[in-house]
Write a protein that holds these residues in place. Structure first.
Motif, PDB file in Angstrom:
ATOM      1  N   ALA A  13      10.253  47.052 -40.001  1.00  0.00           N
ATOM      2  CA  ALA A  13       8.864  46.653 -40.260  1.00  0.00           C
ATOM      3  C   ALA A  13       7.928  47.285 -39.237  1.00  0.00           C
ATOM      4  O   ALA A  13       6.834  47.750 -39.578  1.00  0.00           O
ATOM      5  CB  ALA A  13       8.736  45.139 -40.246  1.00  0.00           C
ATOM      6  N   VAL A  14       8.349  47.313 -37.966  1.00  0.00           N
ATOM      7  CA  VAL A  14       7.521  47.937 -36.929  1.00  0.00           C
ATOM      8  C   VAL A  14       7.396  49.436 -37.179  1.00  0.00           C
ATOM      9  O   VAL A  14       6.329  50.028 -37.002  1.00  0.00           O
ATOM     10  CB  VAL A  14       8.102  47.664 -35.524  1.00  0.00           C
ATOM     11  N   ARG A  15       8.485  50.060 -37.635  1.00  0.00           N
ATOM     12  CA  ARG A  15       8.452  51.498 -37.913  1.00  0.00           C
ATOM     13  C   ARG A  15       7.553  51.828 -39.104  1.00  0.00           C
ATOM     14  O   ARG A  15       6.769  52.784 -39.060  1.00  0.00           O
ATOM     15  CB  ARG A  15       9.868  52.009 -38.249  1.00  0.00           C
ATOM     16  N   VAL A  16       7.694  51.039 -40.180  1.00  0.00           N
ATOM     17  CA  VAL A  16       7.085  51.405 -41.464  1.00  0.00           C
ATOM     18  C   VAL A  16       5.655  50.909 -41.608  1.00  0.00           C
ATOM     19  O   VAL A  16       4.787  51.620 -42.107  1.00  0.00           O
ATOM     20  CB  VAL A  16       7.959  50.885 -42.624  1.00  0.00           C
ATOM     21  N   ARG A  17       5.378  49.678 -41.213  1.00  0.00           N
ATOM     22  CA  ARG A  17       4.030  49.131 -41.429  1.00  0.00           C
ATOM     23  C   ARG A  17       3.532  48.340 -40.212  1.00  0.00           C
ATOM     24  O   ARG A  17       3.298  47.131 -40.290  1.00  0.00           O
ATOM     25  CB  ARG A  17       3.967  48.285 -42.698  1.00  0.00           C
ATOM     26  N   PRO A  18       3.381  49.015 -39.084  1.00  0.00           N
ATOM     27  CA  PRO A  18       2.936  48.323 -37.863  1.00  0.00           C
ATOM     28  C   PRO A  18       1.550  47.689 -38.002  1.00  0.00           C
ATOM     29  O   PRO A  18       1.280  46.674 -37.357  1.00  0.00           O
ATOM     30  CB  PRO A  18       2.939  49.433 -36.804  1.00  0.00           C
ATOM     31  N   LYS A  19       0.688  48.275 -38.845  1.00  0.00           N
ATOM     32  CA  LYS A  19      -0.663  47.732 -39.004  1.00  0.00           C
ATOM     33  C   LYS A  19      -0.661  46.373 -39.699  1.00  0.00           C
ATOM     34  O   LYS A  19      -1.639  45.629 -39.606  1.00  0.00           O
ATOM     35  CB  LYS A  19      -1.537  48.715 -39.770  1.00  0.00           C
ATOM     36  N   GLY A  29      15.062  35.818 -22.311  1.00  0.00           N
ATOM     37  CA  GLY A  29      16.291  36.015 -21.547  1.00  0.00           C
ATOM     38  C   GLY A  29      16.641  37.488 -21.445  1.00  0.00           C
ATOM     39  O   GLY A  29      15.845  38.359 -21.811  1.00  0.00           O
ATOM     40  N   PRO A  30      17.839  37.799 -20.959  1.00  0.00           N
ATOM     41  CA  PRO A  30      18.256  39.197 -20.800  1.00  0.00           C
ATOM     42  C   PRO A  30      18.239  39.922 -22.144  1.00  0.00           C
ATOM     43  O   PRO A  30      18.583  39.346 -23.180  1.00  0.00           O
ATOM     44  CB  PRO A  30      19.689  39.087 -20.250  1.00  0.00           C
ATOM     45  N   THR A  31      17.840  41.195 -22.152  1.00  0.00           N
ATOM     46  CA  THR A  31      17.776  41.974 -23.388  1.00  0.00           C
ATOM     47  C   THR A  31      18.930  42.956 -23.458  1.00  0.00           C
ATOM     48  O   THR A  31      19.322  43.551 -22.453  1.00  0.00           O
ATOM     49  CB  THR A  31      16.451  42.746 -23.486  1.00  0.00           C
ATOM     50  N   ASN A  32      19.460  43.121 -24.668  1.00  0.00           N
ATOM     51  CA  ASN A  32      20.481  44.145 -24.876  1.00  0.00           C
ATOM     52  C   ASN A  32      19.785  45.448 -25.283  1.00  0.00           C
ATOM     53  O   ASN A  32      18.567  45.468 -25.515  1.00  0.00           O
ATOM     54  CB  ASN A  32      21.508  43.681 -25.921  1.00  0.00           C
ATOM     55  N   PRO A  33      20.519  46.562 -25.377  1.00  0.00           N
ATOM     56  CA  PRO A  33      19.877  47.853 -25.690  1.00  0.00           C
ATOM     57  C   PRO A  33      19.098  47.853 -27.002  1.00  0.00           C
ATOM     58  O   PRO A  33      18.049  48.500 -27.101  1.00  0.00           O
ATOM     59  CB  PRO A  33      21.064  48.821 -25.738  1.00  0.00           C
ATOM     60  N   ARG A  34      19.573  47.134 -28.016  1.00  0.00           N
ATOM     61  CA  ARG A  34      18.867  47.129 -29.301  1.00  0.00           C
ATOM     62  C   ARG A  34      17.537  46.393 -29.188  1.00  0.00           C
ATOM     63  O   ARG A  34      16.529  46.823 -29.761  1.00  0.00           O
ATOM     64  CB  ARG A  34      19.749  46.485 -30.374  1.00  0.00           C
ATOM     65  N   VAL A  35      17.511  45.291 -28.458  1.00  0.00           N
ATOM     66  CA  VAL A  35      16.253  44.573 -28.255  1.00  0.00           C
ATOM     67  C   VAL A  35      15.306  45.416 -27.410  1.00  0.00           C
ATOM     68  O   VAL A  35      14.099  45.484 -27.683  1.00  0.00           O
ATOM     69  CB  VAL A  35      16.507  43.203 -27.595  1.00  0.00           C
ATOM     70  N   ALA A  36      15.846  46.077 -26.385  1.00  0.00           N
ATOM     71  CA  ALA A  36      15.017  46.937 -25.541  1.00  0.00           C
ATOM     72  C   ALA A  36      14.384  48.057 -26.360  1.00  0.00           C
ATOM     73  O   ALA A  36      13.209  48.400 -26.172  1.00  0.00           O
ATOM     74  CB  ALA A  36      15.859  47.515 -24.404  1.00  0.00           C
ATOM     75  N   ALA A  37      15.154  48.625 -27.292  1.00  0.00           N
ATOM     76  CA  ALA A  37      14.613  49.684 -28.156  1.00  0.00           C
ATOM     77  C   ALA A  37      13.507  49.143 -29.052  1.00  0.00           C
ATOM     78  O   ALA A  37      12.490  49.817 -29.288  1.00  0.00           O
ATOM     79  CB  ALA A  37      15.734  50.285 -29.000  1.00  0.00           C
ATOM     80  N   LEU A  38      13.679  47.914 -29.548  1.00  0.00           N
ATOM     81  CA  LEU A  38      12.643  47.288 -30.369  1.00  0.00           C
ATOM     82  C   LEU A  38      11.372  47.067 -29.538  1.00  0.00           C
ATOM     83  O   LEU A  38      10.257  47.330 -30.016  1.00  0.00           O
ATOM     84  CB  LEU A  38      13.155  45.963 -30.930  1.00  0.00           C
ATOM     85  N   LEU A  39      11.518  46.606 -28.324  1.00  0.00           N
ATOM     86  CA  LEU A  39      10.354  46.372 -27.466  1.00  0.00           C
ATOM     87  C   LEU A  39       9.630  47.677 -27.148  1.00  0.00           C
ATOM     88  O   LEU A  39       8.392  47.725 -27.123  1.00  0.00           O
ATOM     89  CB  LEU A  39      10.787  45.669 -26.184  1.00  0.00           C
ATOM     90  N   ASP A  40      10.379  48.749 -26.928  1.00  0.00           N
ATOM     91  CA  ASP A  40       9.765  50.061 -26.709  1.00  0.00           C
ATOM     92  C   ASP A  40       8.973  50.497 -27.936  1.00  0.00           C
ATOM     93  O   ASP A  40       7.870  51.042 -27.826  1.00  0.00           O
ATOM     94  CB  ASP A  40      10.830  51.108 -26.386  1.00  0.00           C
ATOM     95  N   LEU A  41       9.552  50.255 -29.104  1.00  0.00           N
ATOM     96  CA  LEU A  41       8.879  50.620 -30.358  1.00  0.00           C
ATOM     97  C   LEU A  41       7.582  49.826 -30.523  1.00  0.00           C
ATOM     98  O   LEU A  41       6.558  50.370 -30.945  1.00  0.00           O
ATOM     99  CB  LEU A  41       9.828  50.360 -31.536  1.00  0.00           C
ATOM    100  N   CYS A  42       7.633  48.546 -30.183  1.00  0.00           N
ATOM    101  CA  CYS A  42       6.435  47.703 -30.276  1.00  0.00           C
ATOM    102  C   CYS A  42       5.342  48.192 -29.333  1.00  0.00           C
ATOM    103  O   CYS A  42       4.152  48.201 -29.690  1.00  0.00           O
ATOM    104  CB  CYS A  42       6.784  46.253 -29.963  1.00  0.00           C
ATOM    105  N   ARG A  43       5.736  48.596 -28.133  1.00  0.00           N
ATOM    106  CA  ARG A  43       4.743  49.108 -27.190  1.00  0.00           C
ATOM    107  C   ARG A  43       4.079  50.374 -27.730  1.00  0.00           C
ATOM    108  O   ARG A  43       2.866  50.540 -27.643  1.00  0.00           O
ATOM    109  CB  ARG A  43       5.391  49.375 -25.830  1.00  0.00           C
ATOM    110  N   SER A  44       4.898  51.254 -28.306  1.00  0.00           N
ATOM    111  CA  SER A  44       4.355  52.505 -28.858  1.00  0.00           C
ATOM    112  C   SER A  44       3.415  52.233 -30.034  1.00  0.00           C
ATOM    113  O   SER A  44       2.412  52.924 -30.210  1.00  0.00           O
ATOM    114  CB  SER A  44       5.494  53.422 -29.310  1.00  0.00           C
ATOM    115  N   ALA A  45       3.774  51.232 -30.854  1.00  0.00           N
ATOM    116  CA  ALA A  45       2.970  50.912 -32.043  1.00  0.00           C
ATOM    117  C   ALA A  45       1.868  49.890 -31.745  1.00  0.00           C
ATOM    118  O   ALA A  45       1.127  49.509 -32.644  1.00  0.00           O
ATOM    119  CB  ALA A  45       3.881  50.375 -33.152  1.00  0.00           C
ATOM    120  N   ARG A  46       1.801  49.443 -30.501  1.00  0.00           N
ATOM    121  CA  ARG A  46       0.793  48.464 -30.076  1.00  0.00           C
ATOM    122  C   ARG A  46       0.909  47.158 -30.868  1.00  0.00           C
ATOM    123  O   ARG A  46      -0.082  46.593 -31.326  1.00  0.00           O
ATOM    124  CB  ARG A  46      -0.613  49.042 -30.213  1.00  0.00           C
ATOM    125  N   VAL A  47       2.127  46.712 -31.018  1.00  0.00           N
ATOM    126  CA  VAL A  47       2.409  45.431 -31.673  1.00  0.00           C
ATOM    127  C   VAL A  47       2.613  44.370 -30.597  1.00  0.00           C
ATOM    128  O   VAL A  47       3.382  44.580 -29.652  1.00  0.00           O
ATOM    129  CB  VAL A  47       3.666  45.534 -32.573  1.00  0.00           C
TER     130      VAL A  47
END
Length: 263
Positions: A13-19, A29-47
């Motif tokens: 959803a963040v990739r396809v329709r961030p708007k 709590g602690p983040t695993n690599p997949r959650v960290a990647a999602l958070l990076d994506l959100c930062r890039s998409a300003r979500v």
């Protein structure tokens, strides 16, 4: 507002329709690599991102299987049958119609397969059909963000409309007259899958140009609808892939001609 949950659906959803996204909530709590990647994506998409406890995410998603991420976004706008018919280029069209599939997990699994098999669009009836809910999105592993889905008021009328545009209607039924792998899928088609347990409605069945079956060697007469759909969609995809293969890549031994449309 639409609510999605699970790392795959939320990430897509963040990739396809961030708007369309209001915000996402992830497990604190602690983040695993997949959650960290999602958070990076959100930062890039300003979500916007917030954090919540396991119980809070469970309450938001209304599911214990929230996967540590929940997204809040605008309701998606589904297509019309005209959008599906008049899209695409010269390639042969491949549609999927679901005739009363009510389990969101089956719906999600079928949409995931449709995406993987190259289906051009899916017809979903307004009534007696699982919605494109968070549960369906999670079962689809995010494929709901990529499959082109059209909501139709009357499935039979919509299938008749497809016929007017030279699209063959192919139903899957345990009492079909031809094995699915003997059919020639290299044409414009719409594959119709029926209800869990009961199969196709009678009127839908009568609307089909062909009824195919999956031969069963055991005592159980049929497969689960999502499994059956996967079998047939990938056979169609295989035939189309072989048909498009350049001559110098053709297998050494040609397969026998198959009966089907035009035979």
């Amino acid at each position: 507002m639409e609510i999605l949950f699970g790392l795959h659906p939320v990430t897509e959803a963040v990739r396809v329709r961030p708007k369309d996204l209001d915000h996402i909530t992830v497990l604190s709590g602690p983040t695993n690599p997949r959650v960290a990647a999602l958070l990076d994506l959100c930062r890039s998409a300003r979500v916007r991102v917030s954090y919540g406890s396991r119980e809070e995410l469970q309450r938001m998603s209304r599911s214990e299987n929230h996967g540590g991420a929940v997204a809040f976004l605008k309701e998606r706008k589904l297509l019309t049958i005209e959008d599906l018919i008049h899209s695409g280029g010269d390639a042969k069209r491949f549609f999927l119609a679901l005739d009363g599939v009510e389990d969101p997990h089956n719906m999600g699994a079928l949409l995931r397969t449709a995406d993987g098999a190259g289906v051009d669009g899916v017809l979903l009836p307004e009534r007696r059909s699982a919605p494109l809910s968070g549960a369906a999105a999670k079962a689809s592993a995010g494929a709901t963000e990529h499959v082109r889905a059209a909501k139709v008021t009357n499935l039979v009328r919509s299938l008749e409309e497809l016929k007017k545009h030279n699209i063959w209607i192919i139903g899957l039924d345990e009492r079909g007259t031809m094995d699915y792998d003997q059919f020639d899928f290299n044409t414009d088609i719409c594959l119709v899958m029926g209800r869990e347990g009961a199969g196709l409605h009678d009127l839908t069945k009568r609307t089909c140009d062909f009824l195919l079956r999956i031969p069963m060697a055991g005592a159980v007469p049929s497969l689960n609808v999502s499994v059956a759909g996967a079998v047939v969609m990938y056979e169609a995809a295989r035939q189309r892939r072989v048909k498009q293969r350049p001559a110098d890549e053709a297998p050494a031994k040609a397969s026998k001609p198959r009966k089907g449309l035009g035979s």
